[in-house]
Each structure stands twice: as structure tokens, then as C-alpha cells.
Design a protein around this motif. Structure first.
Motif, PDB file in Angstrom:
ATOM      1  N   GLN A 222      -4.250 -15.108   9.912  1.00  0.00           N
ATOM      2  CA  GLN A 222      -2.813 -15.286   9.999  1.00  0.00           C
ATOM      3  C   GLN A 222      -2.244 -15.381   8.590  1.00  0.00           C
ATOM      4  OE1 GLN A 222      -2.164 -18.778  12.351  1.00  0.00           O
ATOM      5  NE2 GLN A 222      -2.465 -17.681  14.270  1.00  0.00           N
ATOM      6  N   ILE A 223      -1.214 -14.584   8.348  1.00  0.00           N
ATOM      7  CA  ILE A 223      -0.524 -14.627   7.067  1.00  0.00           C
ATOM      8  C   ILE A 223       0.972 -14.580   7.337  1.00  0.00           C
ATOM      9  CG2 ILE A 223      -2.391 -13.604   5.707  1.00  0.00           C
ATOM     10  CD1 ILE A 223      -0.986 -10.929   5.883  1.00  0.00           C
ATOM     11  N   ASP A 224       1.739 -15.158   6.433  1.00  0.00           N
ATOM     12  CA  ASP A 224       3.190 -15.133   6.653  1.00  0.00           C
ATOM     13  C   ASP A 224       3.740 -13.746   6.323  1.00  0.00           C
ATOM     14  OD1 ASP A 224       3.912 -15.028   3.859  1.00  0.00           O
ATOM     15  OD2 ASP A 224       3.596 -17.182   3.737  1.00  0.00           O
ATOM     16  N   GLU A 225       4.964 -13.510   6.722  1.00  0.00           N
ATOM     17  CA  GLU A 225       5.571 -12.184   6.584  1.00  0.00           C
ATOM     18  C   GLU A 225       5.682 -11.730   5.130  1.00  0.00           C
ATOM     19  OE1 GLU A 225       6.348  -9.906   8.980  1.00  0.00           O
ATOM     20  OE2 GLU A 225       5.330 -11.314  10.315  1.00  0.00           O
ATOM     21  N   LYS A 226       5.978 -12.662   4.227  1.00  0.00           N
ATOM     22  CA  LYS A 226       6.109 -12.308   2.813  1.00  0.00           C
ATOM     23  C   LYS A 226       4.779 -11.788   2.257  1.00  0.00           C
ATOM     24  CE  LYS A 226       7.532 -14.152  -1.645  1.00  0.00           C
ATOM     25  NZ  LYS A 226       8.011 -15.312  -2.387  1.00  0.00           N
ATOM     26  N   VAL A 227       3.701 -12.503   2.562  1.00  0.00           N
ATOM     27  CA  VAL A 227       2.374 -12.096   2.093  1.00  0.00           C
ATOM     28  C   VAL A 227       1.981 -10.773   2.749  1.00  0.00           C
ATOM     29  CG1 VAL A 227      -0.076 -12.709   2.056  1.00  0.00           C
ATOM     30  CG2 VAL A 227       1.656 -14.459   1.593  1.00  0.00           C
ATOM     31  N   LYS A 228       2.298 -10.627   4.014  1.00  0.00           N
ATOM     32  CA  LYS A 228       2.005  -9.388   4.731  1.00  0.00           C
ATOM     33  C   LYS A 228       2.703  -8.203   4.047  1.00  0.00           C
ATOM     34  CE  LYS A 228       2.580  -7.394   9.347  1.00  0.00           C
ATOM     35  NZ  LYS A 228       3.102  -7.679  10.695  1.00  0.00           N
ATOM     36  N   GLY A 229       3.957  -8.384   3.694  1.00  0.00           N
ATOM     37  CA  GLY A 229       4.685  -7.331   2.999  1.00  0.00           C
ATOM     38  C   GLY A 229       4.062  -6.989   1.662  1.00  0.00           C
ATOM     39  N   MET A 230       3.661  -8.024   0.919  1.00  0.00           N
ATOM     40  CA  MET A 230       3.025  -7.799  -0.382  1.00  0.00           C
ATOM     41  C   MET A 230       1.709  -7.031  -0.213  1.00  0.00           C
ATOM     42  SD  MET A 230       3.820 -11.560  -2.015  1.00  0.00           S
ATOM     43  CE  MET A 230       2.697 -11.404  -3.379  1.00  0.00           C
ATOM     44  N   LEU A 231       0.957  -7.390   0.828  1.00  0.00           N
ATOM     45  CA  LEU A 231      -0.324  -6.727   1.085  1.00  0.00           C
ATOM     46  C   LEU A 231      -0.112  -5.267   1.463  1.00  0.00           C
ATOM     47  CD1 LEU A 231      -3.366  -6.997   1.233  1.00  0.00           C
ATOM     48  CD2 LEU A 231      -3.114  -7.843   3.577  1.00  0.00           C
ATOM     49  N   PHE A 232       0.872  -4.996   2.317  1.00  0.00           N
ATOM     50  CA  PHE A 232       1.172  -3.609   2.674  1.00  0.00           C
ATOM     51  C   PHE A 232       1.609  -2.807   1.441  1.00  0.00           C
ATOM     52  CE2 PHE A 232       1.517  -4.925   7.200  1.00  0.00           C
ATOM     53  CZ  PHE A 232       0.702  -3.942   7.747  1.00  0.00           C
ATOM     54  N   THR A 233       2.402  -3.426   0.583  1.00  0.00           N
ATOM     55  CA  THR A 233       2.843  -2.746  -0.639  1.00  0.00           C
ATOM     56  C   THR A 233       1.648  -2.406  -1.523  1.00  0.00           C
ATOM     57  OG1 THR A 233       4.979  -3.861  -0.581  1.00  0.00           O
ATOM     58  CG2 THR A 233       4.280  -2.984  -2.708  1.00  0.00           C
ATOM     59  N   PHE A 234       0.745  -3.370  -1.695  1.00  0.00           N
ATOM     60  CA  PHE A 234      -0.437  -3.134  -2.516  1.00  0.00           C
ATOM     61  C   PHE A 234      -1.305  -2.036  -1.904  1.00  0.00           C
ATOM     62  CE2 PHE A 234      -4.836  -4.126  -3.834  1.00  0.00           C
ATOM     63  CZ  PHE A 234      -4.684  -3.994  -5.200  1.00  0.00           C
ATOM     64  N   ALA A 235      -1.499  -2.073  -0.590  1.00  0.00           N
ATOM     65  CA  ALA A 235      -2.301  -1.048   0.083  1.00  0.00           C
ATOM     66  C   ALA A 235      -1.662   0.329  -0.096  1.00  0.00           C
ATOM     67  CB  ALA A 235      -2.458  -1.390   1.569  1.00  0.00           C
ATOM     68  N   ALA A 236      -0.331   0.396  -0.017  1.00  0.00           N
ATOM     69  CA  ALA A 236       0.368   1.672  -0.195  1.00  0.00           C
ATOM     70  C   ALA A 236       0.172   2.199  -1.617  1.00  0.00           C
ATOM     71  CB  ALA A 236       1.852   1.504   0.107  1.00  0.00           C
ATOM     72  N   GLU A 237       0.199   1.294  -2.609  1.00  0.00           N
ATOM     73  CA  GLU A 237      -0.033   1.708  -3.995  1.00  0.00           C
ATOM     74  C   GLU A 237      -1.453   2.249  -4.175  1.00  0.00           C
ATOM     75  OE1 GLU A 237       0.898  -1.764  -6.303  1.00  0.00           O
ATOM     76  OE2 GLU A 237       3.039  -1.615  -5.846  1.00  0.00           O
ATOM     77  N   LEU A 238      -2.426   1.567  -3.574  1.00  0.00           N
ATOM     78  CA  LEU A 238      -3.810   2.049  -3.639  1.00  0.00           C
ATOM     79  C   LEU A 238      -3.931   3.413  -2.977  1.00  0.00           C
ATOM     80  CD1 LEU A 238      -5.965  -1.103  -2.766  1.00  0.00           C
ATOM     81  CD2 LEU A 238      -5.739  -0.002  -4.991  1.00  0.00           C
ATOM     82  N   GLN A 239      -3.279   3.553  -1.838  1.00  0.00           N
ATOM     83  CA  GLN A 239      -3.330   4.809  -1.099  1.00  0.00           C
ATOM     84  C   GLN A 239      -2.716   5.938  -1.918  1.00  0.00           C
ATOM     85  OE1 GLN A 239      -2.546   4.377   3.072  1.00  0.00           O
ATOM     86  NE2 GLN A 239      -1.427   6.308   3.140  1.00  0.00           N
ATOM     87  N   GLN A 240      -1.609   5.654  -2.573  1.00  0.00           N
ATOM     88  CA  GLN A 240      -0.950   6.661  -3.393  1.00  0.00           C
ATOM     89  C   GLN A 240      -1.852   7.089  -4.561  1.00  0.00           C
ATOM     90  OE1 GLN A 240       2.737   5.393  -5.169  1.00  0.00           O
ATOM     91  NE2 GLN A 240       3.527   7.473  -5.226  1.00  0.00           N
ATOM     92  N   ARG A 241      -2.497   6.118  -5.190  1.00  0.00           N
ATOM     93  CA  ARG A 241      -3.380   6.422  -6.327  1.00  0.00           C
ATOM     94  C   ARG A 241      -4.627   7.193  -5.902  1.00  0.00           C
ATOM     95  NH1 ARG A 241      -4.328   0.889  -8.666  1.00  0.00           N
ATOM     96  NH2 ARG A 241      -2.425   0.108  -7.786  1.00  0.00           N
ATOM     97  N   SER A 242      -5.194   6.816  -4.748  1.00  0.00           N
ATOM     98  CA  SER A 242      -6.454   7.431  -4.331  1.00  0.00           C
ATOM     99  C   SER A 242      -6.254   8.720  -3.544  1.00  0.00           C
ATOM    100  CB  SER A 242      -7.267   6.443  -3.489  1.00  0.00           C
ATOM    101  OG  SER A 242      -6.620   6.220  -2.240  1.00  0.00           O
ATOM    102  N   GLY A 243      -5.062   8.891  -2.969  1.00  0.00           N
ATOM    103  CA  GLY A 243      -4.808  10.083  -2.174  1.00  0.00           C
ATOM    104  C   GLY A 243      -5.474  10.065  -0.810  1.00  0.00           C
ATOM    105  N   ARG A 244      -5.866   8.890  -0.356  1.00  0.00           N
ATOM    106  CA  ARG A 244      -6.488   8.755   0.968  1.00  0.00           C
ATOM    107  C   ARG A 244      -5.999   7.479   1.625  1.00  0.00           C
ATOM    108  NH1 ARG A 244     -10.232   4.898   0.745  1.00  0.00           N
ATOM    109  NH2 ARG A 244     -11.073   4.295  -1.264  1.00  0.00           N
ATOM    110  N   ARG A 245      -6.223   7.361   2.915  1.00  0.00           N
ATOM    111  CA  ARG A 245      -5.792   6.164   3.637  1.00  0.00           C
ATOM    112  C   ARG A 245      -6.560   4.942   3.145  1.00  0.00           C
ATOM    113  NH1 ARG A 245      -3.457   6.805   9.366  1.00  0.00           N
ATOM    114  NH2 ARG A 245      -3.499   4.572   9.038  1.00  0.00           N
ATOM    115  N   VAL A 246      -5.869   3.824   3.061  1.00  0.00           N
ATOM    116  CA  VAL A 246      -6.482   2.571   2.610  1.00  0.00           C
ATOM    117  C   VAL A 246      -6.178   1.499   3.652  1.00  0.00           C
ATOM    118  CG1 VAL A 246      -6.448   0.784   0.829  1.00  0.00           C
ATOM    119  CG2 VAL A 246      -6.262   3.183   0.177  1.00  0.00           C
ATOM    120  N   SER A 247      -7.219   0.877   4.173  1.00  0.00           N
ATOM    121  CA  SER A 247      -7.033  -0.183   5.163  1.00  0.00           C
ATOM    122  C   SER A 247      -6.613  -1.479   4.471  1.00  0.00           C
ATOM    123  CB  SER A 247      -8.332  -0.412   5.940  1.00  0.00           C
ATOM    124  OG  SER A 247      -9.315  -0.984   5.077  1.00  0.00           O
TER     125      SER A 247
END
Length: 89
Positions: free
Chosen positions: A5-30
Motif C-alpha cells: 500500500q502506498i499513498d497516491e503521491k508516492v504512486k504518482g512519483m513511482l509511475f513517473t519514474f517508471a515512465a522515465e525508465l521506459q522512455q530511456r530503455s525503449g521497452r516496457r518497465v514494470s
């Protein structure tokens, strides 16, 4: 797979970080992979800090060198705060 369980703010930060990783790697990131990356970054930072502190002991009498190191640290902290602020947008 477990549930966390994580709060919405942390969840948003995690999704943002995952999206940045995905953009850099060019593949899906869980979210699990994103968390792993964050933990590895944090662990590496601790190791680097330990190495730096071991060198710091030899600078005890070198006040000028300690001042330079403090200034570098402040600059790095400001840079990291700026990056963190950009990821919250």
C-alpha cells in the motif's frame, strides 16, 4: 506476488519514474523494476558515500578541501532536489 500500500503521491512519483525508465530503455518497465532500480541507486549511493568518508579522514587538517567538498555536496543536493521537483510535475 505480494500487495503493498502506498499513498497516491508516492504512486504518482513511482509511475513517473517508471515512465522515465521506459522512455530511456525503449521497452516496457514494470513498477517492480522501477522500485528495484531505485533501491539499486540508493545502495550504490551508500557505497559511494562510505568510500568518500573513508577519504575524508585524511583531510582532517585540510580545511580548504573540506569547504570545497561541502560546496560540491550542496550543489549536488540542489541538483537532486531540482530533479525531484521536475518528477512531481
Amino acid at each position: 506476488m505480494g500487495t503493498i500500500q502506498i499513498d497516491e503521491k508516492v504512486k504518482g512519483m513511482l509511475f513517473t519514474f517508471a515512465a522515465e525508465l521506459q522512455q530511456r530503455s525503449g521497452r516496457r518497465v514494470s513498477l517492480s523494476e522501477a522500485i528495484k532500480q531505485l533501491l539499486e541507486i540508493q545502495h550504490k549511493g551508500q557505497k559511494d558515500r562510505e568510500r568518500i568518508l573513508s577519504l575524508f579522514g585524511c583531510l582532517q587538517r585540510e580545511e580548504k578541501a573540506r569547504i570545497v567538498l561541502r560546496e560540491l555536496r550542496r550543489g549536488e543536493e540542489r541538483r537532486l532536489e531540482s530533479l525531484a521537483g521536475n518528477s512531481h510535475s
